[in-house]
Scaffold this motif. Structure first.
Motif, PDB file in Angstrom:
ATOM      1  N   PHE A 147      53.131-115.108   9.604  1.00  0.00           N
ATOM      2  CA  PHE A 147      52.655-115.718   8.358  1.00  0.00           C
ATOM      3  C   PHE A 147      51.139-115.938   8.389  1.00  0.00           C
ATOM      4  O   PHE A 147      50.407-115.460   7.517  1.00  0.00           O
ATOM      5  CB  PHE A 147      53.380-117.045   8.115  1.00  0.00           C
ATOM      6  CG  PHE A 147      53.006-117.720   6.819  1.00  0.00           C
ATOM      7  CD1 PHE A 147      53.774-117.525   5.688  1.00  0.00           C
ATOM      8  CD2 PHE A 147      51.900-118.551   6.729  1.00  0.00           C
ATOM      9  CE1 PHE A 147      53.438-118.143   4.483  1.00  0.00           C
ATOM     10  CE2 PHE A 147      51.553-119.163   5.541  1.00  0.00           C
ATOM     11  CZ  PHE A 147      52.329-118.956   4.413  1.00  0.00           C
ATOM     12  N   SER A 148      50.666-116.675   9.389  1.00  0.00           N
ATOM     13  CA  SER A 148      49.230-116.953   9.473  1.00  0.00           C
ATOM     14  C   SER A 148      48.438-115.705   9.828  1.00  0.00           C
ATOM     15  O   SER A 148      47.268-115.574   9.461  1.00  0.00           O
ATOM     16  CB  SER A 148      48.953-118.064  10.488  1.00  0.00           C
ATOM     17  OG  SER A 148      49.451-119.298  10.016  1.00  0.00           O
ATOM     18  N   ALA A 149      49.060-114.779  10.557  1.00  0.00           N
ATOM     19  CA  ALA A 149      48.385-113.524  10.879  1.00  0.00           C
ATOM     20  C   ALA A 149      48.064-112.754   9.604  1.00  0.00           C
ATOM     21  O   ALA A 149      46.945-112.252   9.425  1.00  0.00           O
ATOM     22  CB  ALA A 149      49.268-112.679  11.802  1.00  0.00           C
ATOM     23  N   PRO A 174      47.003-102.964  20.022  1.00  0.00           N
ATOM     24  CA  PRO A 174      47.320-103.220  18.625  1.00  0.00           C
ATOM     25  C   PRO A 174      46.225-102.808  17.669  1.00  0.00           C
ATOM     26  O   PRO A 174      46.477-102.609  16.486  1.00  0.00           O
ATOM     27  CB  PRO A 174      47.554-104.733  18.579  1.00  0.00           C
ATOM     28  CG  PRO A 174      46.831-105.267  19.761  1.00  0.00           C
ATOM     29  CD  PRO A 174      46.908-104.202  20.807  1.00  0.00           C
ATOM     30  N   THR A 175      44.988-102.688  18.132  1.00  0.00           N
ATOM     31  CA  THR A 175      43.912-102.302  17.228  1.00  0.00           C
ATOM     32  C   THR A 175      43.882-100.805  17.020  1.00  0.00           C
ATOM     33  O   THR A 175      43.492-100.329  15.969  1.00  0.00           O
ATOM     34  CB  THR A 175      42.548-102.733  17.783  1.00  0.00           C
ATOM     35  OG1 THR A 175      42.257-101.961  18.943  1.00  0.00           O
ATOM     36  CG2 THR A 175      42.534-104.185  18.135  1.00  0.00           C
ATOM     37  N   GLY A 176      44.222-100.068  18.043  1.00  0.00           N
ATOM     38  CA  GLY A 176      44.178 -98.626  17.943  1.00  0.00           C
ATOM     39  C   GLY A 176      42.773 -98.048  17.942  1.00  0.00           C
ATOM     40  O   GLY A 176      42.589 -96.840  17.830  1.00  0.00           O
ATOM     41  N   ASN A 177      41.745 -98.911  18.066  1.00  0.00           N
ATOM     42  CA  ASN A 177      40.397 -98.375  17.949  1.00  0.00           C
ATOM     43  C   ASN A 177      39.406 -98.985  18.935  1.00  0.00           C
ATOM     44  O   ASN A 177      38.220 -98.775  18.827  1.00  0.00           O
ATOM     45  CB  ASN A 177      39.867 -98.581  16.517  1.00  0.00           C
ATOM     46  CG  ASN A 177      39.863-100.034  16.100  1.00  0.00           C
ATOM     47  OD1 ASN A 177      40.030-100.923  16.921  1.00  0.00           O
ATOM     48  ND2 ASN A 177      39.674-100.274  14.812  1.00  0.00           N
ATOM     49  N   LYS A 178      39.900 -99.753  19.891  1.00  0.00           N
ATOM     50  CA  LYS A 178      39.021-100.330  20.896  1.00  0.00           C
ATOM     51  C   LYS A 178      39.251 -99.640  22.224  1.00  0.00           C
ATOM     52  O   LYS A 178      40.377 -99.320  22.578  1.00  0.00           O
ATOM     53  CB  LYS A 178      39.271-101.837  21.054  1.00  0.00           C
ATOM     54  CG  LYS A 178      38.834-102.669  19.856  1.00  0.00           C
ATOM     55  CD  LYS A 178      38.992-104.138  20.195  1.00  0.00           C
ATOM     56  CE  LYS A 178      38.610-105.025  19.027  1.00  0.00           C
ATOM     57  NZ  LYS A 178      38.764-106.451  19.340  1.00  0.00           N
ATOM     58  N   GLN A 186      49.269-106.903  15.154  1.00  0.00           N
ATOM     59  CA  GLN A 186      49.322-105.703  14.314  1.00  0.00           C
ATOM     60  C   GLN A 186      49.261-106.083  12.841  1.00  0.00           C
ATOM     61  O   GLN A 186      48.582-105.422  12.039  1.00  0.00           O
ATOM     62  CB  GLN A 186      50.585-104.908  14.614  1.00  0.00           C
ATOM     63  CG  GLN A 186      50.623-103.549  13.944  1.00  0.00           C
ATOM     64  CD  GLN A 186      49.525-102.628  14.457  1.00  0.00           C
ATOM     65  OE1 GLN A 186      49.408-102.408  15.657  1.00  0.00           O
ATOM     66  NE2 GLN A 186      48.696-102.124  13.557  1.00  0.00           N
ATOM     67  N   ILE A 187      49.969-107.137  12.473  1.00  0.00           N
ATOM     68  CA  ILE A 187      49.946-107.608  11.083  1.00  0.00           C
ATOM     69  C   ILE A 187      48.530-108.043  10.704  1.00  0.00           C
ATOM     70  O   ILE A 187      48.035-107.723   9.614  1.00  0.00           O
ATOM     71  CB  ILE A 187      50.949-108.767  10.899  1.00  0.00           C
ATOM     72  CG1 ILE A 187      52.388-108.232  10.975  1.00  0.00           C
ATOM     73  CG2 ILE A 187      50.714-109.492   9.579  1.00  0.00           C
ATOM     74  CD1 ILE A 187      53.425-109.326  11.015  1.00  0.00           C
ATOM     75  N   TYR A 188      47.884-108.775  11.589  1.00  0.00           N
ATOM     76  CA  TYR A 188      46.518-109.237  11.316  1.00  0.00           C
ATOM     77  C   TYR A 188      45.575-108.059  11.103  1.00  0.00           C
ATOM     78  O   TYR A 188      44.839-108.004  10.112  1.00  0.00           O
ATOM     79  CB  TYR A 188      46.036-110.119  12.474  1.00  0.00           C
ATOM     80  CG  TYR A 188      44.583-110.545  12.373  1.00  0.00           C
ATOM     81  CD1 TYR A 188      44.155-111.395  11.354  1.00  0.00           C
ATOM     82  CD2 TYR A 188      43.643-110.092  13.297  1.00  0.00           C
ATOM     83  CE1 TYR A 188      42.823-111.801  11.276  1.00  0.00           C
ATOM     84  CE2 TYR A 188      42.314-110.488  13.222  1.00  0.00           C
ATOM     85  CZ  TYR A 188      41.911-111.342  12.209  1.00  0.00           C
ATOM     86  OH  TYR A 188      40.593-111.732  12.121  1.00  0.00           O
TER      87      TYR A 188
END
Length: 348
Positions: A187-189, A5-9, A215-217
């Motif tokens: 929501f909290s993300a 989900p980060t796409g960068n790790k 992904q939202i976070y």
């Protein structure tokens, strides 16, 4: 949806991250909450020696199988009985409380145990609707105003209170109590990302939305004075034993608990059974397997491989593990095996 989900790790074959404990202070069949609290403290001391990072307790109400309803009180009990491990809430359900009360409670805890207290916050009631009404009497809150409550709470911790404020949190004002947002949806993300706060997802009971929420976070994250980059903790159920067969047997206590929850009949933690056959209908088994997709029951090798798979999929910065195991000694042993699998280093 990409499994990264980060796409960068980087997602190598082996990652080591901090691992923490989420304790629901289970009340076993045939016991009372008074029997649970010494076991909670014993497990916390055990976790501290094994090298776990945090020890969090959850706010739930009107549930006979969970003893941590007065979460701040139990946090103080655990912090007093340990030395170095961080202790906190996973979480406090903020809409149940006036923000100043939480600021004062956690300001008091931080004053007593400086540098060791975490404040994880959720917006659900942590209870059924009748209990929620009892908890929120006079507050008229149903979770929609969570962002405003959070802003008010953070204001009470600020070292530079607004000049117009006539009410101050003492203890609380000016203290550094790390705030986490907890959630099982987007929501909290989104809120945690926009505020630059750490985010913990409840994938141990609501796994379906984990990757979309992460992904939202990440996509909403804004650097803040708290974090310069995102920080994610993922919840996992782990039941470890010396053999796979024993771990599977021990895990049936948790499965029975989930089964009772989906039937609307929560209760105390039951002893394990040799087989769940005959206890659940096929559709209930399917529903439970879906809810437990971020769960593992097995020996050290199985646990290690499954956790690495979860870390690769989520790129989490930390894992928080819960283990609803009926026998206390088996529960202690489970966390020992997990510590060995994760190569944790003692805090003491």
């Amino acid at each position: 949806m990409s499994t990264n989900p980060t796409g960068n790790k980087e997602s190598g074959t082996t990652r080591q991250v901090p691992i923490s404990v989420l304790d629901l202070a289970p009340v076993n069949v045939g016991t009372t909450p008074a029997d649970s609290f010494p076991k909670t403290l014993d497990l916390a001391r055990h976790a501290e020696k094994l090298g776990y990072n945090r020890y969090w307790l959850a706010e739930h109400h009107n549930m006979s199988g969970i003893a941590s309803s007065a979460t701040s009180v139990v946090i103080g009990y655990v912090a007093a009985g340990t030395k170095k491990i961080r202790v906190g809430s996973g979480g406090i359900m903020l809409p149940n409380h006036a923000p100043i009360v939480i600021a004062e409670q956690f300001g008091t805890l931080e004053s007593m145990y400086p540098g060791r207290i975490d404040l994880g916050l959720g917006r659900a009631p942590g209870s059924d609707q009748l209990a929620a009404q009892a908890l929120r009497r006079g507050l008229s809150s149903h979770g929609q105003d969570f962002p405003q409550l959070l802003k008010e709470l953070r204001g009470f911790f600020s070292s530079t209170p607004e000049s117009a404020r006539s009410v101050r949190a003492v203890p609380g004002e000016g203290l550094n109590v790390p705030i986490w947002l907890l959630g099982s949806s987007g929501f909290s993300a989104q809120l945690a990302g926009s505020l630059g706060l750490p985010f913990a997802f409840a994938s141990h009971f609501a796994p379906d939305y984990l990757l979309p929420a992460l992904q939202i976070y990440y996509s909403n994250f804004q650097p803040s004075e708290v974090l310069d980059k995102p920080y994610v903790m993922v919840g996992v159920n782990v039941v470890a034993a010396d053999t796979n067969a024993e771990a599977e047997r021990l895990s049936t206590s948790q499965k029975q608990q989930f089964l009772n929850l989906i039937r609307g009949n929560p209760g105390k933690l039951n002893p394990p059974v040799d087989s769940m056959d005959g206890l659940w209908a096929p559709h209930e088994e399917a529903a439970l397997q879906e809810k437990l997709s971020y769960s593992v029951a097995g020996d050290q090798a199985v646990v290690r491989d499954k956790l690495q798979s979860i870390l690769k999929e989520t790129q989490a910065d930390e894992l928080i593990v819960t283990a609803q195991i009926f026998d206390h000694q088996a529960r202690l042993r489970s966390y020992e095996i997990l510590a060995e699998a994760a190569n944790l280093q003692p805090l003491l």
